[in-house]
Scaffold this motif. Sequence first.
Motif: not given
Lengths: 195, 195
Positions: B9, B11, B20, B36, B38, B90, B94, B97, B106, B109-110
Amino acid sequence: MTKSIDFWYEFASTYSYLSVMRIEGEAAKRGVSVNWKPFLLGPIFHSQGWDNSPFNIYPAKGRYMWRDMVRRCRRIGLPFKVPEVFPVHSVKAARVAWVGANEGWGAAYSQRVFTAQFAEGRNIADREVLKEILEELKLESDRIMALIEESPVKDGLRKQTEEATSLGIFGAPSFMVGDELFWGDDRLEEALEWG
Amino acid sequence: MTKSIDFWYEFASTYSYLSVMRIEGEAAKRGVSVNWKPFLLGPIFHSQGWDNSPFNIYPAKGRYMWRDMVRRCRRIGLPFKVPEVFPVHSVKAARVAWVGANEGWGAAYSQRVFTAQFAEGRNIADREVLKEILEELKLESDRIMALIEESPVKDGLRKQTEEATSLGIFGAPSFMVGDELFWGDDRLEEALEWG
């Protein structure tokens, strides 16, 4: 009043194949009638600076799309074969479909042409292939293949493509329900259930 | 052996917001664990010749995306607000993350950062916003915000983005299950059920 949906599709579009084969069944379940609106993505892509399919311009996206099509078709039980030429030159197929939409055989014809291209690997840019399909459907193939060389049909499809652009359509398949635009086979159910 | 999925992913990606917020619930239902991952789409887009989000480069596509996000969020009951800046810068979010994924926070937070951006209209390019979020989560914000200025974290995120490219990832969100790539929030369920 029956609810209706405008179904915008392009004969060179892989994901349009999924919706072409699914829409009548899904619409019937929900009592929705379907207006088949063939158009050309070429002029729309061209105005975005693309002279080819984005799936050819961006190779990672293209590789993904072919794999995704294999998985999607398997999930819904549709045969699928990667066509030899992609994107196919779709203007003749689309003009015939435009005639068909006006004469009431657009859906059956379009399903047959998409099957020829994406399940049977036939070249639907070829007039003879279109003619055979019209004959299978017991339609007057000579009359129809002559019609698509005339201005009213050429202009009709051109205007339909301009209408797509003015509606904000930028890809296929797309669906309009009233003023609401939905893009992609993944939105078919949401579009049919809208409003 | 628990089945697991790699969740890629970005941000600045609107559709990543949907995944998310959905992925942990959908994965738990199916007994799948989530890694996860990022990464940054910027370098990938840049290599395709884009210096901005395709949603800004192609206005019809952008207008559609914002409307589609409103509808999607309504369908799944997520708050949504169009952010003032799009796409947001971002990289700091990131990097944090990336640290979080290694330290086990992670996901939480994300989810909090995506909510700040897409539900609360906050600017997640701002270090102070990230710091506040870390504090809300009872994490050592000073240590973490110092870490993201150091080479191991910068290199870690850079390598993760290179890994994404080498896997054929070209957009976000994306999901990998073994060698199988799925793109887009619409494929989340299919990815979780794969194999």
